[in-house]
Design a protein around this motif. Sequence first.
Motif, mmCIF file in Angstrom:
data_model
loop_
_atom_site.group_PDB
_atom_site.id
_atom_site.type_symbol
_atom_site.label_atom_id
_atom_site.label_comp_id
_atom_site.label_asym_id
_atom_site.label_seq_id
_atom_site.Cartn_x
_atom_site.Cartn_y
_atom_site.Cartn_z
ATOM 1 N N LEU A 48 0.939 -1.332 -0.069
ATOM 2 C CA LEU A 48 0.116 -0.041 -0.016
ATOM 3 C C LEU A 48 0.868 1.319 0.301
ATOM 4 O O LEU A 48 0.544 2.231 -0.671
ATOM 5 N N PHE A 49 1.951 1.224 0.540
ATOM 6 C CA PHE A 49 2.763 2.333 0.754
ATOM 7 C C PHE A 49 3.417 2.746 -0.599
ATOM 8 O O PHE A 49 3.598 3.593 -1.229
ATOM 9 N N GLU A 50 3.891 1.469 -1.362
ATOM 10 C CA GLU A 50 4.358 1.542 -2.971
ATOM 11 C C GLU A 50 3.355 2.462 -3.821
ATOM 12 O O GLU A 50 3.640 3.030 -4.372
ATOM 13 N N GLU A 57 -1.601 12.864 -5.858
ATOM 14 C CA GLU A 57 -1.496 13.681 -4.815
ATOM 15 C C GLU A 57 -0.231 13.633 -3.762
ATOM 16 O O GLU A 57 0.167 14.525 -3.127
ATOM 17 N N TYR A 58 0.377 12.359 -3.919
ATOM 18 C CA TYR A 58 1.638 12.182 -2.994
ATOM 19 C C TYR A 58 2.605 12.584 -3.715
ATOM 20 O O TYR A 58 3.461 11.954 -4.315
ATOM 21 N N TYR A 59 3.241 14.035 -3.565
ATOM 22 C CA TYR A 59 4.264 14.732 -4.294
ATOM 23 C C TYR A 59 5.451 14.146 -3.818
ATOM 24 O O TYR A 59 6.675 14.393 -4.523
ATOM 25 N N PRO A 163 16.432 8.530 3.185
ATOM 26 C CA PRO A 163 15.582 9.211 2.386
ATOM 27 C C PRO A 163 14.074 9.103 2.663
ATOM 28 O O PRO A 163 13.694 8.359 3.803
ATOM 29 N N GLY A 164 13.332 9.775 1.931
ATOM 30 C CA GLY A 164 11.801 9.746 2.054
ATOM 31 C C GLY A 164 11.165 10.435 3.062
ATOM 32 O O GLY A 164 9.974 10.425 3.298
ATOM 33 N N SER A 165 11.691 11.358 3.875
ATOM 34 C CA SER A 165 11.254 12.127 4.885
ATOM 35 C C SER A 165 10.790 11.117 5.973
ATOM 36 O O SER A 165 9.750 11.657 6.808
ATOM 37 N N THR A 166 11.323 9.915 6.133
ATOM 38 C CA THR A 166 10.815 9.059 7.416
ATOM 39 C C THR A 166 11.330 9.882 8.503
ATOM 40 O O THR A 166 10.566 9.555 9.682
ATOM 41 N N ALA A 208 -2.273 15.440 0.110
ATOM 42 C CA ALA A 208 -1.248 14.260 -0.163
ATOM 43 C C ALA A 208 -1.522 12.996 0.944
ATOM 44 O O ALA A 208 -1.182 12.028 0.524
ATOM 45 N N TYR A 209 -2.340 13.347 1.981
ATOM 46 C CA TYR A 209 -2.751 12.386 3.064
ATOM 47 C C TYR A 209 -4.056 12.035 3.075
ATOM 48 O O TYR A 209 -4.668 11.315 3.968
ATOM 49 N N ASN A 210 -4.816 12.684 2.014
ATOM 50 C CA ASN A 210 -6.308 12.162 2.002
ATOM 51 C C ASN A 210 -6.548 12.117 0.322
ATOM 52 O O ASN A 210 -7.316 12.783 -0.364
ATOM 53 N N GLY A 218 -6.777 3.156 3.091
ATOM 54 C CA GLY A 218 -6.385 1.526 3.340
ATOM 55 C C GLY A 218 -5.164 1.266 3.745
ATOM 56 O O GLY A 218 -5.018 0.406 4.727
ATOM 57 N N PHE A 219 -4.266 2.123 3.800
ATOM 58 C CA PHE A 219 -2.887 1.876 4.470
ATOM 59 C C PHE A 219 -3.029 2.062 6.056
ATOM 60 O O PHE A 219 -2.450 1.351 6.733
ATOM 61 N N ASN A 220 -3.722 3.131 6.214
ATOM 62 C CA ASN A 220 -3.935 3.361 7.612
ATOM 63 C C ASN A 220 -4.790 2.252 8.444
ATOM 64 O O ASN A 220 -4.537 1.672 9.457
ATOM 65 N N THR A 282 -2.126 7.244 14.855
ATOM 66 C CA THR A 282 -1.362 6.484 14.077
ATOM 67 C C THR A 282 -0.051 6.982 13.509
ATOM 68 O O THR A 282 0.951 6.210 13.169
ATOM 69 N N GLU A 283 -0.023 8.306 13.195
ATOM 70 C CA GLU A 283 1.239 8.649 12.594
ATOM 71 C C GLU A 283 1.333 10.422 12.741
ATOM 72 O O GLU A 283 0.276 11.185 12.705
ATOM 73 N N ASN A 284 2.512 10.706 12.882
ATOM 74 C CA ASN A 284 2.856 12.216 12.851
ATOM 75 C C ASN A 284 3.809 12.449 11.587
ATOM 76 O O ASN A 284 4.307 11.376 11.508
HETATM 77 C C1 AVI Z 1 7.005 6.970 5.351
HETATM 78 N N1 AVI Z 1 6.620 8.278 5.513
HETATM 79 C C2 AVI Z 1 7.735 9.296 5.361
HETATM 80 C C3 AVI Z 1 5.339 8.697 4.839
HETATM 81 C C4 AVI Z 1 5.053 10.046 5.383
HETATM 82 O O1 AVI Z 1 4.612 10.792 4.362
HETATM 83 O O2 AVI Z 1 4.999 10.522 6.587
HETATM 84 C C5 AVI Z 1 4.132 7.553 5.380
HETATM 85 C C6 AVI Z 1 2.905 7.928 5.057
HETATM 86 N N2 AVI Z 1 1.880 8.076 5.746
HETATM 87 C C7 AVI Z 1 0.855 8.516 4.867
HETATM 88 N N3 AVI Z 1 1.055 8.561 3.585
HETATM 89 C C8 AVI Z 1 2.565 8.110 3.529
#
Ligand code: AVI
Length: 324
Positions: A48-50, A57-59, A163-166, A208-210, A218-220, A282-284
């Motif tokens: 799902l992350f791929e 939207e996910y630039y 990488p990836g802003s993780t 980007a997150y909606n 689905g990922f969440n 679940t995430e920041n």
């Molecule tokens: C892995 N990480 C950098 C993603 C982010 O943008 O924070 C994880 C993600 N969560 C929702 N979309 C992507």
Amino acid sequence: MGQSSAGYSFRDLNPDTGRFLDDVMAGLSRPQKALPPKYFYDAQGCALFEAICGLPEYYLTRAEIALMRRQVGDMAQHLGPGCALIEYGSGNGRKTRILIEAIGPVAYVPIDIARAQLGATAAEIAREFPRLRVIAVCADYSRPLALPELDGLGARRRLVYFPGSTIGNLTPAEAAAFLAGTREQAGAGGGLLIGVDLKKDTARLDAAYNDARGVTAGFNLNLLARINRELGADFDLSAFRHRAFYDEAAGRIEMHLVSVKAQAVTINGRAIRFREGETIHTENSYKYPVREFQELARAAGLAPVECWTDAEQLFSVHYLAVPE
Ligand code: AVI
């Protein structure tokens, strides 16, 4: 350490043994329920992350790859040849290939908690770069970990690539502590190359997150599905919905799962109660202007050397040196 016929070695530090249940129970027992985002990445979560990375939207992924392609020559001038390249959270290794081609490391050490994807990426990179020593380490890099012995490989220095802003998935205090620990791993004379998402207008961040197709939702939600699969819980996925928003004051996206009704869920024989509208955080995902991130790096004892941004000023890659 297992040596694979595919030309790479694989060291499994069993990062998930026994911790998942404890972390879930602890997180769901707090006044603001929360789950650690590292548990997103089981096989379904990785897939799902791929998919997220390819969404219009996910630039972030597109901007970072464009930046790497445009600036990797300049990066190579700073990074030099012959390093041991250590990567945290290697994922599918797309950006890494660009870097490996340009800087010619002697060794590549990908470290990831997602075992299957780590093995696949290590095998592909070993095949594509037959002269490169590839040593994959399955580990949770958010905790202290012992790197494999790298001294005998003839590397001039260590470069840690993240990488990836993780790093944005950590709070600033956690990020500073993480940078300080990573500085130790790179060692004196080493360096860190880190991808960091930039602050930008709220509408673009929220989108980007909606995403319209609901892939991020689905990922969440897969986090709850994973708890059902692996811990025998009985979350009803249709009774939770995805919520993500940008908190401008905090400079971060927050992701939550909202309980759409009052309900109880059983995990490992224990009932966890939810009020209607109560959320699991679940995430920041923190966003940093260049200067702000450089300050954080300095506070962790690192010296900012260079920062590259993409043409649209969406994303940044920082090179930070470990003072001699
Ligand atoms: C892995 N990480 C950098 C993603 C982010 O943008 O924070 C994880 C993600 N969560 C929702 N979309 C992507």
